[in-house]
Write a protein that holds these residues in place. Structure first.
Motif, PDB file in Angstrom:
ATOM      1  N   MET A 261      32.162  25.904  35.832  1.00  0.00           N
ATOM      2  CA  MET A 261      33.395  25.120  35.711  1.00  0.00           C
ATOM      3  C   MET A 261      33.100  23.625  35.682  1.00  0.00           C
ATOM      4  O   MET A 261      33.656  22.882  34.857  1.00  0.00           O
ATOM      5  N   PHE A 262      32.224  23.157  36.560  1.00  0.00           N
ATOM      6  CA  PHE A 262      31.907  21.735  36.586  1.00  0.00           C
ATOM      7  C   PHE A 262      31.125  21.307  35.344  1.00  0.00           C
ATOM      8  O   PHE A 262      31.302  20.193  34.847  1.00  0.00           O
ATOM      9  N   ILE A 263      30.252  22.170  34.844  1.00  0.00           N
ATOM     10  CA  ILE A 263      29.511  21.813  33.633  1.00  0.00           C
ATOM     11  C   ILE A 263      30.460  21.709  32.447  1.00  0.00           C
ATOM     12  O   ILE A 263      30.379  20.765  31.646  1.00  0.00           O
ATOM     13  N   TRP A 264      31.394  22.654  32.323  1.00  0.00           N
ATOM     14  CA  TRP A 264      32.372  22.562  31.228  1.00  0.00           C
ATOM     15  C   TRP A 264      33.307  21.378  31.424  1.00  0.00           C
ATOM     16  O   TRP A 264      33.711  20.725  30.452  1.00  0.00           O
ATOM     17  N   LEU A 265      33.645  21.067  32.656  1.00  0.00           N
ATOM     18  CA  LEU A 265      34.465  19.884  32.920  1.00  0.00           C
ATOM     19  C   LEU A 265      33.710  18.623  32.523  1.00  0.00           C
ATOM     20  O   LEU A 265      34.299  17.694  31.963  1.00  0.00           O
ATOM     21  N   SER A 266      32.404  18.580  32.781  1.00  0.00           N
ATOM     22  CA  SER A 266      31.629  17.403  32.398  1.00  0.00           C
ATOM     23  C   SER A 266      31.567  17.255  30.878  1.00  0.00           C
ATOM     24  O   SER A 266      31.602  16.135  30.365  1.00  0.00           O
ATOM     25  N   VAL A 267      31.491  18.371  30.146  1.00  0.00           N
ATOM     26  CA  VAL A 267      31.515  18.305  28.684  1.00  0.00           C
ATOM     27  C   VAL A 267      32.848  17.727  28.213  1.00  0.00           C
ATOM     28  O   VAL A 267      32.889  16.851  27.329  1.00  0.00           O
ATOM     29  N   PHE A 268      33.943  18.170  28.803  1.00  0.00           N
ATOM     30  CA  PHE A 268      35.259  17.660  28.443  1.00  0.00           C
ATOM     31  C   PHE A 268      35.382  16.170  28.768  1.00  0.00           C
ATOM     32  O   PHE A 268      35.865  15.382  27.946  1.00  0.00           O
ATOM     33  N   VAL A 269      34.927  15.771  29.958  1.00  0.00           N
ATOM     34  CA  VAL A 269      35.030  14.370  30.353  1.00  0.00           C
ATOM     35  C   VAL A 269      34.162  13.499  29.448  1.00  0.00           C
ATOM     36  O   VAL A 269      34.559  12.379  29.073  1.00  0.00           O
ATOM     37  N   LEU A 270      32.994  13.986  29.046  1.00  0.00           N
ATOM     38  CA  LEU A 270      32.147  13.236  28.123  1.00  0.00           C
ATOM     39  C   LEU A 270      32.837  13.050  26.783  1.00  0.00           C
ATOM     40  O   LEU A 270      32.836  11.944  26.219  1.00  0.00           O
ATOM     41  N   ALA A 271      33.439  14.122  26.267  1.00  0.00           N
ATOM     42  CA  ALA A 271      34.161  14.009  24.993  1.00  0.00           C
ATOM     43  C   ALA A 271      35.321  13.020  25.116  1.00  0.00           C
ATOM     44  O   ALA A 271      35.536  12.187  24.221  1.00  0.00           O
ATOM     45  N   MET A 272      36.049  13.075  26.209  1.00  0.00           N
ATOM     46  CA  MET A 272      37.166  12.141  26.392  1.00  0.00           C
ATOM     47  C   MET A 272      36.675  10.708  26.568  1.00  0.00           C
ATOM     48  O   MET A 272      37.326   9.765  26.122  1.00  0.00           O
ATOM     49  N   ALA A 273      35.530  10.525  27.211  1.00  0.00           N
ATOM     50  CA  ALA A 273      34.974   9.177  27.375  1.00  0.00           C
ATOM     51  C   ALA A 273      34.597   8.582  26.030  1.00  0.00           C
ATOM     52  O   ALA A 273      34.859   7.392  25.767  1.00  0.00           O
ATOM     53  N   ILE A 274      34.005   9.390  25.175  1.00  0.00           N
ATOM     54  CA  ILE A 274      33.629   8.902  23.850  1.00  0.00           C
ATOM     55  C   ILE A 274      34.873   8.570  23.035  1.00  0.00           C
ATOM     56  O   ILE A 274      34.968   7.498  22.422  1.00  0.00           O
ATOM     57  N   VAL A 275      35.848   9.474  23.019  1.00  0.00           N
ATOM     58  CA  VAL A 275      37.079   9.230  22.273  1.00  0.00           C
ATOM     59  C   VAL A 275      37.811   8.002  22.812  1.00  0.00           C
ATOM     60  O   VAL A 275      38.253   7.138  22.052  1.00  0.00           O
ATOM     61  N   TYR A 276      37.908   7.890  24.121  1.00  0.00           N
ATOM     62  CA  TYR A 276      38.588   6.754  24.737  1.00  0.00           C
ATOM     63  C   TYR A 276      37.859   5.450  24.440  1.00  0.00           C
ATOM     64  O   TYR A 276      38.479   4.427  24.141  1.00  0.00           O
ATOM     65  N   GLY A 277      36.551   5.480  24.505  1.00  0.00           N
ATOM     66  CA  GLY A 277      35.779   4.271  24.241  1.00  0.00           C
ATOM     67  C   GLY A 277      35.895   3.802  22.805  1.00  0.00           C
ATOM     68  O   GLY A 277      35.972   2.599  22.537  1.00  0.00           O
ATOM     69  N   VAL A 278      35.902   4.754  21.864  1.00  0.00           N
ATOM     70  CA  VAL A 278      36.008   4.388  20.450  1.00  0.00           C
ATOM     71  C   VAL A 278      37.404   3.861  20.130  1.00  0.00           C
ATOM     72  O   VAL A 278      37.556   2.844  19.438  1.00  0.00           O
ATOM     73  N   TRP A 279      38.434   4.514  20.621  1.00  0.00           N
ATOM     74  CA  TRP A 279      39.802   4.103  20.281  1.00  0.00           C
ATOM     75  C   TRP A 279      40.256   2.860  21.032  1.00  0.00           C
ATOM     76  O   TRP A 279      40.895   1.993  20.458  1.00  0.00           O
TER      77      TRP A 279
END
Length: 132
Positions: A7-25
């Motif tokens: 669960m934490f590993i999948w949560l980290s994948v989600f948070v990484l994707a959101m960090a990249i999207v948030y940083g770009v936008w």
């Protein structure tokens, strides 16, 4: 523990994707940094849980056929009655009030906090609860 690790590993994948999207936008450095730090915390916890799960026996939470009562047992020892948390709560409330009202209030909150911590640590060293 295997389930929590995944669960934490999948949560980290989600948070990484959101960090990249948030940083770009947004191109906003503080929120992007916070999301990358949240990714780091999630991946550390997930790795620790997955790493530890391989070295310990399977627990009831890892068994799909397990009941809730399979992991039941003693939770721990808790003080039957203690006034120390009240002292810490009042001292902490006054300390936070000092931030808003004035730093002079810390002179009243610090002794309450110290008495609460001292009393809580040494609660079972003397008195009626000495042998517990």
């Amino acid at each position: 523990m295997k389930i929590q690790g995944k669960m934490f590993i999948w949560l980290s994948v989600f948070v990484l994707a959101m960090a990249i999207v948030y940083g770009v936008w947004s191109k906003e450095p503080v929120g992007t940094t916070a999301l990358f730090l949240a990714f780091g915390l999630c991946i550390m916890i997930g790795y620790y849980l997955a790493f530890t799960a391989r070295r310990v026996d399977a627990m009831a939470q890892d068994n799909k056929e397990a009941d809730v009562a399979d992991e039941a047992g003693e939770v721990g020892f808790f003080a039957p009655h203690s006034w120390q948390p009240l002292s810490l709560a009042v001292g902490g409330a006054l300390a936070f009030l000092a931030i808003a009202m004035g730093w002079w209030i810390l002179y009243f909150s610090a002794p309450l906090i110290l008495v609460g911590i001292w009393g809580w640590v040494f609660e079972f060293y003397r008195g009626e609860n000495q042998n517990q």
